[in-house]
Design a protein around this motif. Sequence first.
Motif, PDB file in Angstrom:
ATOM      1  N   THR A  72       0.848  -1.180   0.000  1.00  9.98           N
ATOM      2  CA  THR A  72       0.000   0.000   0.000  1.00  9.98           C
ATOM      3  C   THR A  72       0.888   1.236   0.000  1.00  9.98           C
ATOM      4  OG1 THR A  72      -1.757  -1.131   1.207  1.00  9.98           O
ATOM      5  CG2 THR A  72      -1.784   1.274   1.243  1.00  9.98           C
ATOM      6  N   VAL A  73       0.675   2.105  -0.972  1.00 12.90           N
ATOM      7  CA  VAL A  73       1.415   3.362  -1.050  1.00 12.90           C
ATOM      8  C   VAL A  73       0.566   4.426  -0.356  1.00 12.90           C
ATOM      9  CG1 VAL A  73       2.488   5.066  -2.578  1.00 12.90           C
ATOM     10  CG2 VAL A  73       2.474   2.634  -3.223  1.00 12.90           C
ATOM     11  N   HIS A  74       0.846   4.647   0.908  1.00 12.86           N
ATOM     12  CA  HIS A  74       0.091   5.652   1.659  1.00 12.86           C
ATOM     13  C   HIS A  74       0.415   7.050   1.161  1.00 12.86           C
ATOM     14  CE1 HIS A  74      -1.213   2.595   4.544  1.00 12.86           C
ATOM     15  NE2 HIS A  74       0.023   2.128   4.482  1.00 12.86           N
ATOM     16  N   SER A  75       1.664   7.222   0.731  1.00  7.90           N
ATOM     17  CA  SER A  75       2.088   8.518   0.194  1.00  7.90           C
ATOM     18  C   SER A  75       3.321   8.332  -0.673  1.00  7.90           C
ATOM     19  CB  SER A  75       2.405   9.492   1.341  1.00  7.90           C
ATOM     20  OG  SER A  75       2.959  10.684   0.851  1.00  7.90           O
ATOM     21  N   GLN A  76       3.298   8.964  -1.831  1.00  9.28           N
ATOM     22  CA  GLN A  76       4.457   9.017  -2.714  1.00  9.28           C
ATOM     23  C   GLN A  76       4.643  10.477  -3.125  1.00  9.28           C
ATOM     24  OE1 GLN A  76       3.909   7.726  -6.735  1.00  9.28           O
ATOM     25  NE2 GLN A  76       6.070   7.309  -7.099  1.00  9.28           N
ATOM     26  N   VAL A  77       5.792  11.025  -2.805  1.00 10.65           N
ATOM     27  CA  VAL A  77       6.097  12.407  -3.182  1.00 10.65           C
ATOM     28  C   VAL A  77       7.381  12.396  -4.004  1.00 10.65           C
ATOM     29  CG1 VAL A  77       6.606  14.742  -2.414  1.00 10.65           C
ATOM     30  CG2 VAL A  77       4.996  13.320  -1.109  1.00 10.65           C
ATOM     31  N   ARG A  78       7.279  12.846  -5.236  1.00 13.77           N
ATOM     32  CA  ARG A  78       8.455  12.952  -6.106  1.00 13.77           C
ATOM     33  C   ARG A  78       8.788  14.417  -6.325  1.00 13.77           C
ATOM     34  NH1 ARG A  78       8.035   8.549 -11.120  1.00 13.77           N
ATOM     35  NH2 ARG A  78       9.071   6.850 -10.003  1.00 13.77           N
ATOM     36  N   THR A  79      10.040  14.756  -6.107  1.00 12.46           N
ATOM     37  CA  THR A  79      10.549  16.093  -6.383  1.00 12.46           C
ATOM     38  C   THR A  79      11.665  15.946  -7.407  1.00 12.46           C
ATOM     39  OG1 THR A  79      10.053  16.722  -4.098  1.00 12.46           O
ATOM     40  CG2 THR A  79      11.469  18.202  -5.361  1.00 12.46           C
ATOM     41  N   ILE A  80      11.488  16.577  -8.574  1.00 11.38           N
ATOM     42  CA  ILE A  80      12.381  16.333  -9.709  1.00 11.38           C
ATOM     43  C   ILE A  80      12.990  17.633 -10.198  1.00 11.38           C
ATOM     44  CG2 ILE A  80      12.532  15.390 -12.051  1.00 11.38           C
ATOM     45  CD1 ILE A  80       9.964  13.780 -11.418  1.00 11.38           C
ATOM     46  N   ASP A  81      14.281  17.583 -10.468  1.00  8.44           N
ATOM     47  CA  ASP A  81      14.985  18.680 -11.125  1.00  8.44           C
ATOM     48  C   ASP A  81      15.455  18.151 -12.479  1.00  8.44           C
ATOM     49  OD1 ASP A  81      16.780  20.604 -12.074  1.00  8.44           O
ATOM     50  OD2 ASP A  81      17.449  21.152 -10.059  1.00  8.44           O
ATOM     51  N   TYR A  82      14.769  18.555 -13.541  1.00  9.82           N
ATOM     52  CA  TYR A  82      15.094  18.046 -14.870  1.00  9.82           C
ATOM     53  C   TYR A  82      16.388  18.645 -15.404  1.00  9.82           C
ATOM     54  CZ  TYR A  82      10.425  15.985 -15.036  1.00  9.82           C
ATOM     55  OH  TYR A  82       9.310  15.225 -14.786  1.00  9.82           O
ATOM     56  N   VAL A  83      16.800  19.774 -14.884  1.00  9.70           N
ATOM     57  CA  VAL A  83      18.033  20.427 -15.350  1.00  9.70           C
ATOM     58  C   VAL A  83      19.256  19.641 -14.888  1.00  9.70           C
ATOM     59  CG1 VAL A  83      19.429  22.523 -15.290  1.00  9.70           C
ATOM     60  CG2 VAL A  83      16.923  22.686 -15.394  1.00  9.70           C
ATOM     61  N   THR A  84      19.256  19.217 -13.623  1.00 16.92           N
ATOM     62  CA  THR A  84      20.412  18.510 -13.075  1.00 16.92           C
ATOM     63  C   THR A  84      20.262  16.988 -13.130  1.00 16.92           C
ATOM     64  OG1 THR A  84      19.501  18.536 -10.825  1.00 16.92           O
ATOM     65  CG2 THR A  84      20.857  20.422 -11.501  1.00 16.92           C
ATOM     66  N   GLY A  85      19.086  16.510 -13.543  1.00 15.57           N
ATOM     67  CA  GLY A  85      18.852  15.066 -13.553  1.00 15.57           C
ATOM     68  C   GLY A  85      18.824  14.504 -12.149  1.00 15.57           C
ATOM     69  N   SER A  86      18.095  15.169 -11.260  1.00 12.26           N
ATOM     70  CA  SER A  86      18.026  14.774  -9.856  1.00 12.26           C
ATOM     71  C   SER A  86      16.585  14.496  -9.458  1.00 12.26           C
ATOM     72  CB  SER A  86      18.597  15.869  -8.951  1.00 12.26           C
ATOM     73  OG  SER A  86      19.929  16.189  -9.308  1.00 12.26           O
ATOM     74  N   MET A  87      16.401  13.586  -8.514  1.00 15.14           N
ATOM     75  CA  MET A  87      15.057  13.277  -8.034  1.00 15.14           C
ATOM     76  C   MET A  87      15.124  12.795  -6.593  1.00 15.14           C
ATOM     77  SD  MET A  87      12.121  10.743  -9.659  1.00 15.14           S
ATOM     78  CE  MET A  87      13.050   9.210  -9.457  1.00 15.14           C
TER      79      MET A  87
END
Length: 488
Positions: A72-87
């Motif tokens: 069960t995924v109670h919460s999934q938070v993705r924060t992405i920086d497409y410029v630096t290729g970071s997540m």
Amino acid sequence: MTHATKLFAAAVAIAVDGTSAGALAADAEALLKRASHAMGAGSLKTLRYAAEGTGYTFGQAFAAGGTWPKITVHSQVRTIDYVTGSMREEFTLSRAEPKGGGGYPLSGQQQNDWYVSGAYAWNVTGGNTQPGPRFVAARAHQLWITPFGALKAAIKNKGDLQFQARDGKSLAAVTFTEPGQFVATVYFNSDYLVERVESRAPDPVLGIVSTVTTYSDYRDFSGIKHPTRIRQSQGGHPVLDVTVKEVQPNAAVDIKLPDAVRSAAEKVTTEKVADGVWFVAGGSHNSAAIEMKDHLVLVEAPLNDGRSGPVIDEVKKLAPGKPIRYVINSHGHFDHSGGLRAAAAEGATIVTQSGNKAYFEKAFAVKNTIAPDRLAKSGKKAKFLAVQDRMKMTDGTRTLDILRITGGGHSDMFLMVYLPKEKLLIEADAYTPLAPNAKPPATPNANNVNLIENIEQQKLAVDRILPLHGRVVPAAELYSTASAKPKQ
């Protein structure tokens, strides 16, 4: 017919009419620009979204070839920086079914904080940072197959336009290659929104793993179009089905690469625990080496080439001139079998529970052609030796027993290794020692209890346990952790 639909139909017609490769490349560029405009990608540099739903733990099936265990995924938070290729990916998870692996507690929730930035990956647990080089490829792949990631990667890598039928619909598709990492095809609907991404990436066990990600129910969020339903399968089984609750374009992102991660290197240590027996540690997953008259037996080749390659190289130094003839696999979960390709490249025979044999044979027949691994480079074919419930190996002086662990919920194809003369037990995941002086859990771990049951059913006299996670401990620690007493 709307203007957008006319443009889309024109792009489709170009592909169908067999236009030259140069023209198709040009039209791919035009299509991607149109999609970028439709989705609002032009000014998008960062993104944060929150979701919840259902997940599945890839590579941790209870039985070989079975579905991945549900969570069960109670919460999934993705924060992405497409410029630096970071997540950064923050998960709050719990088991939705009791059987299978995954490193999650048998009850209650677990929080995970995962990162990738360029060529580095790491986890943060309880404020502690753990380098995770084995996660780089998978997390970078996930970053660049998000709708905006796939669009930006297709533009950067100058994808080729195609026209394909999917689910009864005609979709314009752009295929691109991220060199050495993955190949992806991005499908666009008539509104120029990314509807589906099909990708193929290297995998330590499967050779190449196919991933299908679908995006639907798009909504406008502050000027960008983002899906509110995301579904994904890997290796033919579902891994994710979530509903997106919140989207923040150009959110503040502060993902800094820790110095400890930048400077981390693979470490292999060896500890002699008996004459001709070594505990091979130094990382998250351990192995054990056993010297026989004219060869070596390695117990466990975990993770991938990056771990098992150095382990194999170090083990060969322990008894110069003696080849590693057998590698015993504790069970089929991918973190414990990801180095078996390296073992096969070495010429070793892989010893595994019989239920894994056909699955591994099929998987290892697939060559990693995207980022060739040791097996692909060697040109060798993997050899397997199946164990049903027990097998004895002996050279006339040393004996080791390979025994099946039964009745537990972690894996149905589960082996442990017992050395009767030395009274040593080598096992994975059935028991991981607690930190020194830690209090036993109020409720005993079911896997620990099951291991004790198997030890006593087999009438094994165990003095010490060599766990394939954690430290060497007296068998008494297993019993105290499980709040149990040995049978007299």
